[in-house]
Design a protein around this motif. Structure first.
Motif, PDB file in Angstrom:
ATOM      1  N   ALA A  52       0.833  -1.203   0.000  1.00 14.62           N
ATOM      2  CA  ALA A  52       0.000   0.000   0.000  1.00 14.62           C
ATOM      3  C   ALA A  52       0.870   1.257   0.000  1.00 14.62           C
ATOM      4  N   PHE A  53       1.941   1.229   0.804  1.00 12.92           N
ATOM      5  CA  PHE A  53       2.854   2.372   0.852  1.00 12.92           C
ATOM      6  C   PHE A  53       3.494   2.609  -0.514  1.00 12.92           C
ATOM      7  N   SER A  54       3.943   1.546  -1.142  1.00 13.50           N
ATOM      8  CA  SER A  54       4.601   1.665  -2.442  1.00 13.50           C
ATOM      9  C   SER A  54       3.642   2.251  -3.476  1.00 13.50           C
ATOM     10  N   HIS A  55       2.381   1.837  -3.412  1.00 15.48           N
ATOM     11  CA  HIS A  55       1.408   2.357  -4.374  1.00 15.48           C
ATOM     12  C   HIS A  55       1.184   3.856  -4.170  1.00 15.48           C
ATOM     13  N   VAL A  56       1.024   4.274  -2.916  1.00 13.89           N
ATOM     14  CA  VAL A  56       0.803   5.695  -2.630  1.00 13.89           C
ATOM     15  C   VAL A  56       2.037   6.511  -3.012  1.00 13.89           C
ATOM     16  N   LEU A  57       3.211   5.926  -2.817  1.00 18.40           N
ATOM     17  CA  LEU A  57       4.446   6.612  -3.215  1.00 18.40           C
ATOM     18  C   LEU A  57       4.491   6.773  -4.739  1.00 18.40           C
ATOM     19  N   LYS A  58       4.088   5.726  -5.453  1.00 18.05           N
ATOM     20  CA  LYS A  58       4.103   5.773  -6.919  1.00 18.05           C
ATOM     21  C   LYS A  58       3.100   6.787  -7.472  1.00 18.05           C
ATOM     22  N   ASN A  59       1.911   6.839  -6.852  1.00 14.91           N
ATOM     23  CA  ASN A  59       0.899   7.742  -7.417  1.00 14.91           C
ATOM     24  C   ASN A  59       0.951   9.143  -6.822  1.00 14.91           C
ATOM     25  N   GLY A 559      -2.127   7.648   8.088  1.00 16.07           N
ATOM     26  CA  GLY A 559      -2.279   7.063   6.756  1.00 16.07           C
ATOM     27  C   GLY A 559      -3.200   5.872   6.725  1.00 16.07           C
ATOM     28  N   GLY A 560      -3.485   5.262   7.892  1.00 14.17           N
ATOM     29  CA  GLY A 560      -4.420   4.149   7.935  1.00 14.17           C
ATOM     30  C   GLY A 560      -3.956   2.946   7.135  1.00 14.17           C
ATOM     31  N   PHE A 561      -2.657   2.816   6.921  1.00 11.57           N
ATOM     32  CA  PHE A 561      -2.150   1.689   6.139  1.00 11.57           C
ATOM     33  C   PHE A 561      -2.353   0.363   6.878  1.00 11.57           C
ATOM     34  N   SER A 562      -2.310   0.415   8.224  1.00 16.44           N
ATOM     35  CA  SER A 562      -2.438  -0.809   9.010  1.00 16.44           C
ATOM     36  C   SER A 562      -3.837  -1.394   8.861  1.00 16.44           C
ATOM     37  N   LYS A 563      -3.908  -2.618   8.346  1.00 14.15           N
ATOM     38  CA  LYS A 563      -5.200  -3.265   8.131  1.00 14.15           C
ATOM     39  C   LYS A 563      -5.936  -3.500   9.441  1.00 14.15           C
ATOM     40  N   THR A 594      -1.208  -5.317  -5.235  1.00 16.12           N
ATOM     41  CA  THR A 594      -0.539  -4.788  -6.429  1.00 16.12           C
ATOM     42  C   THR A 594      -1.125  -5.416  -7.685  1.00 16.12           C
ATOM     43  N   GLU A 595      -1.400  -6.730  -7.624  1.00 14.38           N
ATOM     44  CA  GLU A 595      -1.958  -7.428  -8.778  1.00 14.38           C
ATOM     45  C   GLU A 595      -3.293  -6.822  -9.202  1.00 14.38           C
ATOM     46  N   SER A 596      -4.121  -6.510  -8.190  1.00 13.42           N
ATOM     47  CA  SER A 596      -5.418  -5.902  -8.492  1.00 13.42           C
ATOM     48  C   SER A 596      -5.257  -4.507  -9.082  1.00 13.42           C
ATOM     49  N   ALA A 597      -4.297  -3.757  -8.544  1.00 15.93           N
ATOM     50  CA  ALA A 597      -4.066  -2.395  -9.048  1.00 15.93           C
ATOM     51  C   ALA A 597      -3.668  -2.418 -10.516  1.00 15.93           C
ATOM     52  N   ILE A 598      -2.953  -3.462 -10.925  1.00 22.40           N
ATOM     53  CA  ILE A 598      -2.518  -3.575 -12.326  1.00 22.40           C
ATOM     54  C   ILE A 598      -3.634  -4.132 -13.191  1.00 22.40           C
TER      55      ILE A 598
END
Length: 652
Positions: A52-59, A559-563, A594-598
């Protein structure tokens, strides 16, 4: 002897040895002051959730998508814009997916290369060519610079650019080029990253996040209590080591220690099986774990109990060793009646849910058994000797602090300790009194002493301060009256689990109190562009809570990243963007994968809220970087005057 100014000018003349060199740099810096300010990205409470962190960093919390909208407006459909955004986030994976269904890859490459070039042009437009050049990926630096820079001397620019792109495709370098330019766009849409605490604990990948941050182009970190407890563990503080292992065990993340950092947990596992092999350890079930391997789960539960008991013993020892910490009430093992299986807290007797304590001597409950001593000695050596862990913690020391004032925003994790009447709370540390900013500064000095002090007493006190920061009621990073770890494991009564928050949280909407906090840290509450950016506390949006407090002067952006928190909050939390147009609060939905995001081209920033919008774009000259540049210009003008007056000779 020459005075300081003369010596300084002499050193400056080594960098700018001529009138021409000094003049050129003044012109360059003055021009930079008039560029739009760079985009700042605020993220907090990542808690090991790497994907989740990597995705937010990318976008860039929607910054990439906003650039795409700026460039293409209504000329591209929403579907095409989202496909382009996904390509920028995950170029390699997206290309692999497209290849499965796309019959004409040459056209697909051509269309998307043109689109990426246009987005990169827009992303680069607020920077100097020099800064963009430094950001260019090495393999394609020249080609990308040609494509994103206007060339007025070329009459047929369209033909020129077409030929470059067609050649890239013809020689089979389109995929690598797309990956490179996508990385450049990600790099350019965010100029500076702020991590406002809690990289560690709960999620499975804090070590991966740290590797990512160590390669990031520009960032600062405000330590969270979960970061500081890991720092204490790396420094060899035994109570911190026990806490770190216990939390990893509780969330089924011992792999972080074993695989991520190469810390050998076999001695603890062996000890746990020997001592608690017949104990069901029902009070030590793992949280949020879906591990189907029952034998592994049971071993983790036994290790969980073993390290928890060790932790309670070591913490009791620390409390006795540091009476000034004021934590005597949190030494609990001597309050247990081991025959009755009860504990007395605040004059009330409670029945324990678990009464099997084979390693506790009721007459000396805080003494480790010989086997526990051996386990902790091995773990201490493993933590202090782990090269990767030490590298990560020293990165936190070099890039981090307990708070930061940056571009008129005050950043911290947790709270500023207050009294019941809203005034700054005075705290005693090693016989000296501190409050407000001075408390933060003193605590940070001791953290650094825990790693670097030569004096043994200062070093040991610094290590213990890291444990203090983790759970003391007077710690700005904790901010509660107690950490009820023991009660949550061993007592059914919910009232014993309650952790009362510091009065700070009652006053967070009070303008007078917030103004006094800002003043303490050198900020003017009345200024439109001053804010407090606060991490640590999840915002329960499903209960109607808002992250915007005190009429927009305070932003609570967990950030609420923790599930583990997402059921309570009803959302995956918030991040913040501060660009040349103002402040933008971004709400996020939970990240699936990540798979779903792609595959689905899904994104997780669901909505944005403008907190503050300026009439005219903010420029570099209005920022902290701008202040530094103005100082450099002033120094260079003194150097220039010295050359022209004959005080200094040019070094031709």
């Amino acid at each position: 002897m020459r005075n300081l100014e003369e010596r300084y000018l002499d050193r400056l003349s080594d960098l700018y040895p001529t009138i021409a060199a000094a003049s050129t740099e003044i012109i360059n810096l003055q021009a930079i002051l008039n560029l739009p300010k760079g985009t700042e990205h605020f993220i907090t409470d990542v808690h090991g959730e790497y994907e989740a962190f990597s995705h937010v960093l990318k976008n860039g919390s929607g910054s990439v998508r906003r650039k795409i909208n700026d460039v293409f407006g209504n000329t591209l459909s929403s579907r095409d814009k989202q496909s382009l955004a996904t390509l920028i986030y995950y170029p390699k994976d997206k290309i692999a997916q497209v290849k499965k269904t796309e019959s004409n890859m040459e056209d697909w490459y051509k269309i998307n290369l043109y689109r990426l070039i246009e987005v990169s042009k827009r992303a680069a437009s607020k920077y100097t060519r020099s800064k963009v050049r430094k950001a260019l990926p090495k393999d394609f630096a020249y080609v990308i610079e040609e494509l994103i820079t206007e060339r007025s001397e070329i009459n047929d620019k369209e033909s020129y650019y077409n030929e470059i792109i067609m050649t890239i495709i013809r020689i089979g370098r389109a995929e690598e080029f797309i990956i490179a330019i996508s990385s450049l766009i990600q790099r350019l849409v965010v100029d500076h990253l702020h991590i406002v605490g809690d990289i560690y604990d709960r999620g499975p990948g804090p070590h991966i996040i740290m590797d990512k941050l160590m390669s990031y182009h520009s960032l600062d970190i405000q330590w969270g209590n979960h970061d500081v407890v890991w720092m204490g563990a790396a420094a060899g503080q035994l109570a911190c080591i026990a806490n770190v292992i216990r939390i990893c065990a509780r969330y089924g993340n011992l792999d972080i220690l074993e695989d991520g950092y190469g810390i050998n947990l076999l001695p603890l596992a062996t000890f746990a099986l020997q001592v608690y092999g017949d104990d069901p350890c029902d009070c030590f079930k793992l949280k949020g774990s879906d591990n189907p391997n029952r034998a592994e789960m049971e071993l983790n539960m036994r290790m969980h109990k073993a390290i928890s008991i060790i932790q309670f013993k070591i913490e009791g020892q620390t409390i006795r060793r540091q009476p000034g910490f004021g934590l005597e009430e949190r030494a609990l093992l001597h309050r247990i009646d081991y025959e009755k299986g009860t504990i007395t807290l605040d004059g009330k007797e409670y029945k324990l849910l678990d009464t099997n304590f084979p390693t506790i001597d009721p007459k000396n409950p805080y003494q480790l058994s010989a086997d526990e001593e051996d386990v902790m000695e091995r773990l201490e050596r493993a933590f202090t000797g782990c090269e990767k862990l030490q590298e990560h913690m020293h990165f936190l020391l070099s890039k981090g602090s307990l708070y930061k004032v940056y571009n008129n925003n005050l950043l911290y994790h947790g709270c500023v300790p207050l009294n019941e009447d809203g005034t700054l709370k005075e705290v005693t540390l090693f016989s000296k009194k501190f409050k407000g900013k001075s408390l933060y500064d003193a605590l940070e000095r001791y953290v650094r002493k825990g790693f670097f002090a030569v004096n043994r007493e200062d070093c040991e006190n610094g290590k213990d301060i890291m444990w203090y920061i983790w759970l003391n009621p007077n710690s700005p990073l904790f901010g509660k009256d107690k950490m009820a770890t023991f009660e949550r494991y061993f007592l059914a009564e919910k009232e014993t689990h309650t952790e009362v928050k510091n009065p700070y949280y009652q006053y967070i909407e009070n303008e007078k109190v917030i103004a006094s906090i800002m003043k303490e840290f050198g900020l003017d509450f009345e200024s439109d562009d001053t804010h407090i950016i606060n991490g640590h506390v999840p915002v329960k949006r499903k209960n109607g809570e808002s992250p915007v407090k005190c009429n927009g002067k305070v932003m609570v952006i967990d950030g609420g990243f923790s599930k583990a928190y997402q059921r309570e909050t009803g959302i995956a939390g918030y991040t913040l963007i501060y660009n040349s147009y103002g402040l933008l609060l971004v709400a996020h939905e939970p990240f699936e994968s990540t798979e779903s995001a792609i595959e689905k081209e899904s994104d997780i920033h669901s909505e944005s809220m403008v907190i503050r919008r300026v009439v005219q774009r903010s420029l570099v000259e209005n920022t902290d970087v701008g202040k530094e540049l103005k100082e450099q210009i002033a120094d260079l003008e003194v150097l220039l005057a010295a050359y022209r007056s004959g005080e200094l000779k040019e070094k031709l």
